[in-house]
Structure formats: structure tokens, C-alpha cells
Enzyme design. Structure first.
Site, PDB file in Angstrom:
ATOM      1  N   HIS A  46       0.868  -1.180   0.000  1.00  0.00           N
ATOM      2  CA  HIS A  46       0.000   0.000   0.000  1.00  0.00           C
ATOM      3  C   HIS A  46       0.902   1.226   0.000  1.00  0.00           C
ATOM      4  O   HIS A  46       1.688   1.432   0.920  1.00  0.00           O
ATOM      5  CB  HIS A  46      -0.923   0.015   1.216  1.00  0.00           C
ATOM      6  CG  HIS A  46      -1.926   1.131   1.172  1.00  0.00           C
ATOM      7  ND1 HIS A  46      -3.197   0.965   0.651  1.00  0.00           N
ATOM      8  CD2 HIS A  46      -1.838   2.436   1.548  1.00  0.00           C
ATOM      9  CE1 HIS A  46      -3.851   2.114   0.729  1.00  0.00           C
ATOM     10  NE2 HIS A  46      -3.048   3.024   1.267  1.00  0.00           N
ATOM     11  N   CYS A  47       0.774   2.047  -1.035  1.00  0.00           N
ATOM     12  CA  CYS A  47       1.679   3.185  -1.216  1.00  0.00           C
ATOM     13  C   CYS A  47       0.995   4.477  -0.775  1.00  0.00           C
ATOM     14  O   CYS A  47      -0.003   4.890  -1.380  1.00  0.00           O
ATOM     15  CB  CYS A  47       2.106   3.296  -2.674  1.00  0.00           C
ATOM     16  SG  CYS A  47       3.250   4.650  -2.993  1.00  0.00           S
ATOM     17  N   PRO A  48       1.509   5.156   0.250  1.00  0.00           N
ATOM     18  CA  PRO A  48       0.886   6.414   0.686  1.00  0.00           C
ATOM     19  C   PRO A  48       1.039   7.534  -0.330  1.00  0.00           C
ATOM     20  O   PRO A  48       0.233   8.463  -0.346  1.00  0.00           O
ATOM     21  CB  PRO A  48       1.634   6.734   1.988  1.00  0.00           C
ATOM     22  CG  PRO A  48       2.939   6.023   1.874  1.00  0.00           C
ATOM     23  CD  PRO A  48       2.658   4.783   1.098  1.00  0.00           C
TER      24      PRO A  48
END
EC number: 2.3.1.225
Length: 366
Positions: free
Chosen positions: A155-157
Site C-alpha cells: 500500500h503506497c501512501p
């Protein structure tokens, strides 16, 4: 009702906060456009030919950067298809019976027609209590999205999205074009940075933009080059970030190269067969995200398989086709005793890999 309302407010606040990194990148990108196109090219460059060449190349990289970034952000992650969800009756059984053999039997029956090859560390079928489904190979539950994501990488912020099967190619192109964008800016801005630094140019408003632009481009180039290089290595080995940290577990045990098919096939699994689409942020990846070819080091006698090169497929009762999974060619001598995928109606008494193992236990991987 009060806790529910306060919980809803917290969730909405978190959703807003999750967009802060994306807004930051967007503002930085907008400022870089002004600093490069206006302050550097139009205000500071005196040679018309240099202006034209730099502006054309810059806008090409800028467009590809924005396009791939947009696709990475707004492409919805794919979730497991309905074949992997438990039926209402199966859910009732899981809730009614205590954890133990009854749970295992429910999962064995539910998974017997599914092309799942991976297991938990203890050898159990990978089941998600939260989503109430049997996880396909390479699928993981994202605690931020609160969903199971097909071929989840991370999950990439910075994109406020899960990077997985549906947008991993876009993420790679985003890294590539952002790196080229920063390298191009740093290379063409360098001479003007030096001239401003040595007072070779008059002290104007453009000085701050040009000097800070070089620092920002150089800094991001270093960080992006390492990240892009790491993901190129992952693609060459057909690994996800999660699989690089924890090797996938198969029926026979862990295998760090279990999904690797060779460099060329690994590349095509992400970018597709048609090379004309490789550099464009359009979806061209192979497969459906639920089933992946795998090369197993050791043949599992209970695990059905098909030799490489055969075009056979497996169908579940819902007529959803899953591709057969070949073994490594070095293990071809084991194929003599291998089984092939069959329709559930033809062999109702036989399950998939590990379905008859009473030692299996149910775990929830989150």
C-alpha cells in the site's frame, strides 16, 4: 449510536489525511512546471533552439509522468472473484462450529475446485476472516483498504492506493517516468545552477527557482533510482514486495522462486505480450490476477499439474477458466505420475493440493 458516529468521523478524517502525500506531490509537480518551463526555459534561456528542444522534451516527460501517476492513483485494486468467496451455508458452518476439524473440512470443500497453490506458514489454506474468502495465490488483505487485493505488492501512501495486479505496471511506469523527469531537469538545469551559484547571471527572481529546482531534482533522482532499481529486480524475479520479505509457501514448503518463469516470461507477465504497450500506462498485464503459473521445485503427488506448453485449462462449477500451472522443465521426469485439472463434476471425490491433509489448520493472514 454515538460510538458509530464518532467512528464515522474518524474514518472520514483518515480518508482526508491519506490524500496529503498525493496533494504534496501534485503541488511539487505544479511548482516544478512553473520553475522549469517559465523561469528556466522562457526567462533564463537565451538560445531559441535550446528553448524549443528543452520544452518539447520536458512536456513529453511531464505528460507521461502525470498520466502514469494518475493511472496508479485512480485504478481500483482488483479483489478476488466470487469463486473464492464462501457461500452463505459455508459461512454459517464456520460461525456455528468451533475452530477445528469442522472448519478445516468446510475450507477443504470450498477450495477443492480452486487453483490455489500457496499456503500459510503452518500449511493451512489461506483464508481471510475479514473478507470471508479463500485467498487466491499472491493475494493479501490490506489493513488500510480493508480489502483483499489480488497480487498485492504494497500500500503506497504517495498514491493513496494499493499497488497490486491491476496497477502494478502503472506504478512501475510512474517510477520510471518520474526518474527520467528528475534526471532531465537536473541535467538541463545544471549549467544555469552553476552560473547562478558563481554569480555568472544577474540576481533575479529566477535564481531561487532554478537553484532549488536543481536540488529537488537531484535529491528525488537518488531516491527514485534506488526504488525503481529495486522494483526492476522484483519484476525480473517475478516477486512482489511482500514475497521478497516473506517467501511464498507451497504444499512442499517455502520456495522463493516459486513464481519465477525466467526473465522474459516474468517481464511479459507484468507488461504483456505486445511490446507497443510496454511504455504506455494502459493495462496489458497477463492473466486474471486470481491464478498464476508457478514453477515448483518439487512435485507434490497430491497437487494436480500440467506439463509446460499444454493449453489445458481448469473450470470450476461457475465456468470460470483458470490456466494450468506448469512445473520447471528440470522436473519433467516427475510429470509421468502427475494429474491434470478436471471438472468437479467428473471427479467429485478429489480435491486440490493438500485438501486431504488432516493437519491443515485455518489461519487468518492480514
Amino acid at each position: 449510536m454515538a460510538p458509530s458516529g464518532s467512528g464515522g468521523v474518524r474514518r472520514r478524517c483518515r480518508r482526508v489525511l491519506y490524500w496529503i502525500p498525493v496533494v504534496f506531490i501534485s503541488l511539487l509537480l505544479g511548482w516544478s512546471y512553473y520553475a522549469y518551463a517559465i523561469q528556466l526555459c522562457i526567462v533564463s534561456m537565451e538560445n531559441i533552439g535550446e528553448q524549443v528542444v528543452c520544452l518539447m522534451a520536458y512536456h513529453l516527460l511531464f505528460a507521461m509522468f502525470v498520466w502514469s501517476y494518475w493511472k496508479t492513483i485512480f485504478t481500483l485494486p482488483m479483489n478476488p472473484s466470487k469463486e473464492f468467496h464462501l457461500s452463505y451455508a459455508e459461512k454459517e458452518l464456520l460461525e456455528r462450529e468451533p475452530r477445528g476439524e469442522a472448519h478445516q473440512e468446510v475450507l477443504r470443500r470450498a477450495a477443492k475446485d480452486l487453483p490455489i497453490y500457496t499456503r500459510t506458514m503452518s500449511g493451512a489454506i489461506r483464508y481471510c476472516d475479514r473478507c470471508q474468502l479463500i485467498k487466491p495465490d499472491r493475494c493479501h488483505h490490506c489493513s488500510v483498504c480493508d480489502k483483499c487485493i489480488l497480487k498485492m505488492d504494497h500500500h503506497c501512501p504517495w498514491v493513496n492506493n494499493c499497488v497490486g495486479f491491476s496497477n502494478y505496471k502503472f506504478f512501475l511506469l510512474f517510477l520510471a517516468y518520474s526518474l527520467l523527469y528528475c534526471l532531465f531537469i537536473a541535467a538541463t538545469d545544471l549549467q544555469y545552477f552553476i552560473r547562478f551559484w558563481t554569480n555568472g547571471l544577474p540576481d533575479t527572481q529566477a535564481k531561487f527557482h532554478i537553484m532549488f529546482l536543481f536540488f529537488a531534482a537531484a535529491m528525488f533522482s537518488v531516491s527514485l533510482s534506488s526504488l525503481f532499481g529495486y522494483h526492476c529486480w522484483l519484476v525480473s524475479k517475478n516477486k512482489s514486495t511482500l514475497e521478497a520479505f516473506r517467501n511464498p509457501v507451497f504444499r512442499h514448503g517455502t520456495d522463493k522462486n516459486g513464481f519465477s518463469l525466467g526473465f522474459s516470461k516474468n517481464m511479459r507477465q507484468v507488461f504483456g505480450d505486445e511490446k507497443k504497450y510496454w511504455l504506455l500506462p494502459v493495462f496489458s498485464s497477463q492473466g486474471d490476477g486470481c491464478s498464476f503459473p508457478t514453477c515448483l521445485v518439487n512435485q507434490d503427488p497430491e497437487q494436480p499439474s500440467t506439463p509446460a506448453g499444454l493449453n489445458s485449462t481448469v473450470k470450476n462449477p461457475e465456468n470460470h477458466q483458470f490456466p494450468a500451472k506448469p512445473l520447471r522443465e528440470s522436473q519433467s521426469h516427475l510429470l509421468k505420475d502427475s494429474q491434470t485439472w478436471t471438472e468437479s463434476s467428473a471427479n467429485p471425490g478429489k480435491g486440490k493440493a493438500g485438501m486431504s491433509n488432516p493437519a491443515l489448520t485455518m489461519e487468518n493472514e492480514t
